[in-house]
Design a protein around this motif. Sequence first.
Motif, PDB file in Angstrom:
ATOM      1  N   GLY A 268       4.482  -2.521 -12.565  1.00 19.26           N
ATOM      2  CA  GLY A 268       4.603  -3.812 -13.229  1.00 19.26           C
ATOM      3  C   GLY A 268       4.603  -3.691 -14.737  1.00 19.26           C
ATOM      4  O   GLY A 268       5.151  -4.548 -15.441  1.00 19.26           O
TER       5      GLY A 268
ATOM      6  N   ASN B 144       3.639  -6.096  -3.270  1.00 19.58           N
ATOM      7  CA  ASN B 144       2.330  -6.312  -3.881  1.00 19.58           C
ATOM      8  C   ASN B 144       1.141  -6.055  -2.976  1.00 19.58           C
ATOM      9  O   ASN B 144       0.038  -5.823  -3.463  1.00 19.58           O
ATOM     10  CB  ASN B 144       2.229  -7.750  -4.421  1.00 19.58           C
ATOM     11  CG  ASN B 144       3.179  -7.990  -5.571  1.00 19.58           C
ATOM     12  OD1 ASN B 144       3.583  -7.051  -6.240  1.00 19.58           O
ATOM     13  ND2 ASN B 144       3.531  -9.238  -5.798  1.00 19.58           N
TER      14      ASN B 144
ATOM     15  N   ASP C  11       1.658 -14.180  -3.731  1.00 23.31           N
ATOM     16  CA  ASP C  11       1.396 -12.797  -4.138  1.00 23.31           C
ATOM     17  C   ASP C  11       0.369 -12.186  -3.190  1.00 23.31           C
ATOM     18  O   ASP C  11      -0.812 -12.537  -3.215  1.00 23.31           O
ATOM     19  CB  ASP C  11       0.864 -12.785  -5.574  1.00 23.31           C
ATOM     20  CG  ASP C  11       0.654 -11.376  -6.115  1.00 23.31           C
ATOM     21  OD1 ASP C  11       0.773 -10.416  -5.333  1.00 23.31           O
ATOM     22  OD2 ASP C  11       0.359 -11.230  -7.319  1.00 23.31           O
TER      23      ASP C  11
ATOM     24  N   GLY D 222      -0.911  -9.431  -3.376  1.00 24.83           N
ATOM     25  CA  GLY D 222      -1.876  -8.633  -4.127  1.00 24.83           C
ATOM     26  C   GLY D 222      -3.071  -9.445  -4.585  1.00 24.83           C
ATOM     27  O   GLY D 222      -4.060  -8.887  -5.067  1.00 24.83           O
ATOM     28  N   GLN D 223      -2.993 -10.787  -4.459  1.00 24.44           N
ATOM     29  CA  GLN D 223      -4.091 -11.651  -4.870  1.00 24.44           C
ATOM     30  C   GLN D 223      -4.408 -12.614  -3.724  1.00 24.44           C
ATOM     31  O   GLN D 223      -4.009 -13.774  -3.732  1.00 24.44           O
ATOM     32  CB  GLN D 223      -3.723 -12.412  -6.150  1.00 24.44           C
ATOM     33  CG  GLN D 223      -3.414 -11.476  -7.309  1.00 24.44           C
ATOM     34  CD  GLN D 223      -3.291 -12.204  -8.639  1.00 24.44           C
ATOM     35  OE1 GLN D 223      -4.023 -13.140  -8.910  1.00 24.44           O
ATOM     36  NE2 GLN D 223      -2.360 -11.759  -9.461  1.00 24.44           N
TER      37      GLN D 223
ATOM     38  N   ILE E  73       0.948  -0.577  -8.092  1.00 24.12           N
ATOM     39  CA  ILE E  73       1.633  -1.843  -8.342  1.00 24.12           C
ATOM     40  C   ILE E  73       1.549  -2.209  -9.815  1.00 24.12           C
ATOM     41  O   ILE E  73       2.545  -2.596 -10.432  1.00 24.12           O
ATOM     42  CB  ILE E  73       1.023  -2.965  -7.465  1.00 24.12           C
ATOM     43  CG1 ILE E  73       1.344  -2.708  -5.992  1.00 24.12           C
ATOM     44  CG2 ILE E  73       1.550  -4.326  -7.884  1.00 24.12           C
ATOM     45  CD1 ILE E  73       0.534  -3.561  -5.035  1.00 24.12           C
ATOM     46  N   GLU E  74       0.350  -2.070 -10.376  1.00 20.58           N
ATOM     47  CA  GLU E  74       0.179  -2.436 -11.789  1.00 20.58           C
ATOM     48  C   GLU E  74       0.986  -1.522 -12.697  1.00 20.58           C
ATOM     49  O   GLU E  74       1.596  -1.964 -13.670  1.00 20.58           O
ATOM     50  CB  GLU E  74      -1.301  -2.374 -12.176  1.00 20.58           C
ATOM     51  CG  GLU E  74      -1.541  -2.824 -13.617  1.00 20.58           C
ATOM     52  CD  GLU E  74      -3.013  -2.972 -13.955  1.00 20.58           C
ATOM     53  OE1 GLU E  74      -3.298  -3.228 -15.137  1.00 20.58           O
ATOM     54  OE2 GLU E  74      -3.856  -2.826 -13.060  1.00 20.58           O
TER      55      GLU E  74
ATOM     56  N   GLN F  89      -3.232  -0.648  -5.604  1.00 22.03           N
ATOM     57  CA  GLN F  89      -3.260  -1.660  -6.660  1.00 22.03           C
ATOM     58  C   GLN F  89      -2.819  -1.073  -7.997  1.00 22.03           C
ATOM     59  O   GLN F  89      -2.078  -1.699  -8.756  1.00 22.03           O
ATOM     60  CB  GLN F  89      -4.665  -2.246  -6.786  1.00 22.03           C
ATOM     61  CG  GLN F  89      -5.077  -3.116  -5.609  1.00 22.03           C
ATOM     62  CD  GLN F  89      -6.523  -3.566  -5.702  1.00 22.03           C
ATOM     63  OE1 GLN F  89      -7.199  -3.342  -6.699  1.00 22.03           O
ATOM     64  NE2 GLN F  89      -7.009  -4.198  -4.647  1.00 22.03           N
TER      65      GLN F  89
END
Length: 482
Positions: free
Chosen positions: A120, A336, A292, A294-295, A116-117, A113
């Motif tokens: 981003g 993601n 997404d 990731g969510q 990815i952030e 995570q």
Amino acid sequence: QEQVMEVARIIGGYSLGSADLLRRAMGKKKPEVMEKEKKNFIAGARNKGYSKEVAEGIFDMLLPFAGYGFNKSHAAAYSVVAYRTAYLKANFPAEFMAANLTNEMNSPDKFAQYLIETKGMGIEIAPPSINHSDRQFTVVDGKIVYGLQGIKHVGEAAVESILKEREENGPYTGFLDFLYRSEPKALNSKLLESLIQSGAFDGLGDNRPTLMANMESAVKHAQKRRESEAFGQASLFDADEEAAMETFEMEILEDSSLLEKLEIEKELLGFYVSGHPMDMYRDIWKRTVTIDLGQLERLPLGRPVNLVAMVTGLREITTKGGAGDRMAFLQLTDFNGTIEAVAFPKLWKECDERVKADGIYGFKGKFETRQDKLSFLLEDVVDPESLEPEAIREAHVVLVKDFCTQTALRAILDTCITYRGNCSLLIHLIGHRNEAEESSEAIESTQEETVIKAGREFSVGYDEDFMGALREQQAVSDIWFN
């Protein structure tokens, strides 16, 4: 919490043990358990001489704590930590994310995570470097550099030796220089292979296949040179022999492809750091995928969606019963996140020969929850190039109520009008509800969030510039399309 326990003891007649159970229920934020306790509280209060109305009123004062509640001193301390954390992230983003990555190196899910952030946020993550890496993640020229200690087969003692030599005698000038200056007992073939294949020597001139092909003979050459220097044997040789001992010619090989490098990088570092095998499909992914991974809590259930993903796991089984059909469970990973997908026998029979592990494909299907587990039920597997964009129907904008000033709302309104389109606009208002909110045309409400569907005149279009403009507004917490 201590105050609530005292209220339960003095007014509700609870023992300290029972009051502690009530506290735990509140601490775990279980309103349904609190409702059961209400009867006990009222009965105990009436035995103490309080009226039912007073007992109910007092218990209802406690109920909001089941949502969230703790000591003011606790909240004050957290606010300081929150402010300092926000300050560091805003003013030193690379250093802040490097610290988080270091902290979560042993937690694969959280680490992924943060990767990815970080990407981003526009922060580049560079592979390990023999001259720039420290033990863990550090920042060099605005880039986060992978730490040497995070490489598989590279032990703590070897890292200490490498860093100590570099600090005392300067950067390594090449692979041979590294071998000459390294302690022989700290070197072994696994260590060198891992350093080479993870990209630690990429900045020193020779590519990875070349170093791998010449590693063994280069180690022998460095060892022979060290021995000759240690025993003063250089004088026994003539000039030509001395010159030959000083030089070492490598056999040059063609460099690996990006995919080959990334595959080995994933094996040694645990993650794709310098790139992603799906990078060549990024434009298709942006154009055709709206969900997404990731969510997971926002994934739409029961409606057709697209995925462009890499098959990172594949398990085939034979169904029970007389037919003995084959079906498959696939682990699909995109930029993601990861999801488990199910290919039932009919589809798997059509595509089993072309769907392979580590392949990248376009997938069509629906998300469903079965036995509290989220799965992606596959309906078709296609070439990513042939995947058509989804019909985007909704734009979701999350607003933080405390920041919704008239000026902020006007700016958001103007942005929506500027980017008109065919997507319905849904406003998620986060904050405590008041009477005005209660009377609004809400299509869904919870204690913490109210969702309001805007009129047709505020429909917007799916546009990267629109999302970027809204994210600049302080009142906007998040935005996504369905």
